[in-house]
Design an enzyme around this catalytic site. Sequence first.
Site, PDB file in Angstrom:
ATOM      1  N   ASP A  93      20.272  13.356  17.025  1.00  0.00           N
ATOM      2  CA  ASP A  93      20.832  13.130  18.358  1.00  0.00           C
ATOM      3  C   ASP A  93      20.247  11.852  18.957  1.00  0.00           C
ATOM      4  O   ASP A  93      19.040  11.704  19.091  1.00  0.00           O
ATOM      5  CB  ASP A  93      20.494  14.323  19.249  1.00  0.00           C
ATOM      6  CG  ASP A  93      21.350  14.394  20.500  1.00  0.00           C
ATOM      7  OD1 ASP A  93      21.561  13.340  21.134  1.00  0.00           O
ATOM      8  OD2 ASP A  93      21.799  15.492  20.855  1.00  0.00           O
ATOM      9  N   SER A 104      26.598  14.143  24.619  1.00  0.00           N
ATOM     10  CA  SER A 104      26.426  14.808  23.327  1.00  0.00           C
ATOM     11  C   SER A 104      27.413  15.943  23.087  1.00  0.00           C
ATOM     12  O   SER A 104      27.781  16.214  21.944  1.00  0.00           O
ATOM     13  CB  SER A 104      25.004  15.363  23.209  1.00  0.00           C
ATOM     14  OG  SER A 104      24.050  14.340  23.226  1.00  0.00           O
ATOM     15  N   THR A 164      24.734  19.807  21.080  1.00  0.00           N
ATOM     16  CA  THR A 164      25.130  19.532  19.702  1.00  0.00           C
ATOM     17  C   THR A 164      25.225  20.782  18.846  1.00  0.00           C
ATOM     18  O   THR A 164      26.233  20.991  18.161  1.00  0.00           O
ATOM     19  CB  THR A 164      24.190  18.486  19.078  1.00  0.00           C
ATOM     20  OG1 THR A 164      24.226  17.293  19.882  1.00  0.00           O
ATOM     21  CG2 THR A 164      24.599  18.145  17.660  1.00  0.00           C
ATOM     22  N   GLU A 195      11.023  28.666  20.534  1.00  0.00           N
ATOM     23  CA  GLU A 195      10.442  28.273  21.822  1.00  0.00           C
ATOM     24  C   GLU A 195      11.303  28.838  22.946  1.00  0.00           C
ATOM     25  O   GLU A 195      12.487  29.132  22.748  1.00  0.00           O
ATOM     26  CB  GLU A 195      10.375  26.747  21.962  1.00  0.00           C
ATOM     27  CG  GLU A 195       9.337  26.074  21.082  1.00  0.00           C
ATOM     28  CD  GLU A 195       7.907  26.263  21.579  1.00  0.00           C
ATOM     29  OE1 GLU A 195       7.727  26.652  22.748  1.00  0.00           O
ATOM     30  OE2 GLU A 195       6.979  26.012  20.798  1.00  0.00           O
ATOM     31  N   GLU A 199      20.488  19.507  13.350  1.00  0.00           N
ATOM     32  CA  GLU A 199      20.294  18.520  14.412  1.00  0.00           C
ATOM     33  C   GLU A 199      18.819  18.257  14.675  1.00  0.00           C
ATOM     34  O   GLU A 199      18.026  19.183  14.859  1.00  0.00           O
ATOM     35  CB  GLU A 199      20.922  18.988  15.726  1.00  0.00           C
ATOM     36  CG  GLU A 199      20.837  17.905  16.810  1.00  0.00           C
ATOM     37  CD  GLU A 199      20.812  18.416  18.242  1.00  0.00           C
ATOM     38  OE1 GLU A 199      21.106  17.618  19.133  1.00  0.00           O
ATOM     39  OE2 GLU A 199      20.483  19.604  18.453  1.00  0.00           O
ATOM     40  N   ASP A 231      16.707  12.299  20.760  1.00  0.00           N
ATOM     41  CA  ASP A 231      17.421  12.006  22.006  1.00  0.00           C
ATOM     42  C   ASP A 231      16.517  12.176  23.220  1.00  0.00           C
ATOM     43  O   ASP A 231      16.465  11.316  24.110  1.00  0.00           O
ATOM     44  CB  ASP A 231      18.625  12.943  22.106  1.00  0.00           C
ATOM     45  CG  ASP A 231      19.356  12.850  23.426  1.00  0.00           C
ATOM     46  OD1 ASP A 231      20.107  11.892  23.630  1.00  0.00           O
ATOM     47  OD2 ASP A 231      19.188  13.770  24.269  1.00  0.00           O
ATOM     48  N   ASP A 285      25.213  11.298  17.287  1.00  0.00           N
ATOM     49  CA  ASP A 285      26.303  11.524  18.238  1.00  0.00           C
ATOM     50  C   ASP A 285      26.498  10.331  19.168  1.00  0.00           C
ATOM     51  O   ASP A 285      27.599  10.079  19.636  1.00  0.00           O
ATOM     52  CB  ASP A 285      26.073  12.803  19.045  1.00  0.00           C
ATOM     53  CG  ASP A 285      24.639  12.953  19.521  1.00  0.00           C
ATOM     54  OD1 ASP A 285      23.828  12.045  19.295  1.00  0.00           O
ATOM     55  OD2 ASP A 285      24.325  13.997  20.132  1.00  0.00           O
ATOM     56  N   HIS A 286      25.413   9.558  19.391  1.00  0.00           N
ATOM     57  CA  HIS A 286      25.499   8.398  20.278  1.00  0.00           C
ATOM     58  C   HIS A 286      24.220   7.587  20.141  1.00  0.00           C
ATOM     59  O   HIS A 286      23.257   8.013  19.504  1.00  0.00           O
ATOM     60  CB  HIS A 286      25.685   8.839  21.737  1.00  0.00           C
ATOM     61  CG  HIS A 286      24.608   9.789  22.191  1.00  0.00           C
ATOM     62  ND1 HIS A 286      23.323   9.373  22.475  1.00  0.00           N
ATOM     63  CD2 HIS A 286      24.608  11.135  22.374  1.00  0.00           C
ATOM     64  CE1 HIS A 286      22.590  10.409  22.813  1.00  0.00           C
ATOM     65  NE2 HIS A 286      23.337  11.503  22.756  1.00  0.00           N
TER      66      HIS A 286
END
Length: 525
Positions: free
Chosen positions: A60, A110, A173, A281, A322, A327, A368-369
């Site tokens: 990501d 995303s 995502t 988590e 992912e 990100d 994704d970006h």
Amino acid sequence: MKKLLLASVAALVSTAAVAQDSLPQANSQWFTDAQAKIKEVMARQPNTKRAKNVILLVADGNGVTTNYATRLFMGQQEGGMGDDYVLPYEAFPHLALAKTYNINAQTPDSAPTAGAMNTGVKQLFNTINLNENGVFEDCASVEGNTLKTFAEIVSESDKSVGIISTARITHATPAAVYAKTAARDWEDSVPEGCTAQKDIASQLIDQMKAGVIDLAMGGGRGMFVGADTTLDEQEGTKGKRADGKNLIDEATEAGAQYAWNTETFSGLDLAADKPVLALFEGSHMKYEADRTDADEPSLADMTKAAIEYLSRNENGYYLEIEAGRVDHANHDGNAYRTVTDGVAFAKAVAMADELTNDEDTLIIVTADHEHAIALNGYCGRGSPILGLCYDVNTNTAGGNYKHADEPNLAADGKPYTVIGFLNGAGSVLKEQEDKTFSGSRDDVSNEEAQDKEYLQQALIPMTSETHAGTDVAIYAKGPWSHLFDGTVEQNYIFHVMNHAVQADDAAASTGGAMEATPAAAGTAN
């Protein structure tokens, strides 16, 4: 006449080949490496077999610039100067660029980017797997506007489906594999009166019960239990669900295995015919740089377990992996955690590649970006990617190409780091008492810049750095990976995956003639 022309061309090619060997640069390693690369590329043959398995790995926010930073970091960590290092997926044979914009956004989010990869169509900003008639935060617009996901398609062919993320498993995502929602933030609840959809966590459990999702590993435990439930004694945090439901109990009562730490993760029976839910988590999993103090597996560990589990299905599987926190570190303006999570992602890719067969498994690595990250110049080779930009060494006698010992200085007389951000929390502009913004750059040493907590200097002041709209790379290998070529729309990734799992094996005997394959049309946009 045509034969004469062809003979002339052949003669010219032959002459060029002979002349090339006599060039003064012919013995240079740069020259011979390039010649070897040509031979390698010319020897490639397209794999047109049906893909039994598809693995989509998404880092990501790992656009071309972020990826370059990770390449230098990993290469420098291994003792080199970094820029000539090759990340595991950079050796994949096929490559394309993907346009990442959303239907209504030049700079993407995303949720719809991941949705585009999982459904084959571009989507609206902040929504997941709704068509263009969906409306952000309008629950009623979900009805009649949902899209069918790749996970749903392959599960109908009795393939297994898995999702892994270092973010919350309900985050944008990973949620794109199984959820359909008018708002990506509806992870643990929906607005009052919303009956057209459930919250994202509930949708995951429903999809597990329906046999669409077989394995889900990541963070986000708080999205699955009520606010009066303590997640675990060590963590000491509570759940998030206002409805008080315990979806973890609901999953285990339906037959799922559950893991929440390294001990229970290691205790999963990966040979059992039971779904797997692992939530490590309360929110996101730890950054890789901080994981030594956390009781949770690495991304490569989860990848290994998932492939071992999913490979039991003789019909194959779809697995999305992912690296969500690349990100988040970019959003924080913290390059240290960005690249260390990037390295963890690279190791997960290497693990997936090692455990699978190129003959029957299509592996796609992408993002994704991108982010508003930038690399400063003019830095000499070997400048520490997390540190200061050192001057180019012009005294290269004896083959010393490493940077000079003096850092480059800006017009303000201060050094600057290799990595910077266009905007973010590290902005040099600070808010003053009168609510205006002004300021100047702080001086920084090479050691300070490489500290784990250091925020790279930025220009525009923002609490969270933004995404960028630039293209991202697609690296691929395996069946039909040669369909990745040129510059494509991001939703094209779905179409390659879908074609690969449905392709007729007989195409291999015809050499995989592209003109006979509808999915091959429109590769470049």
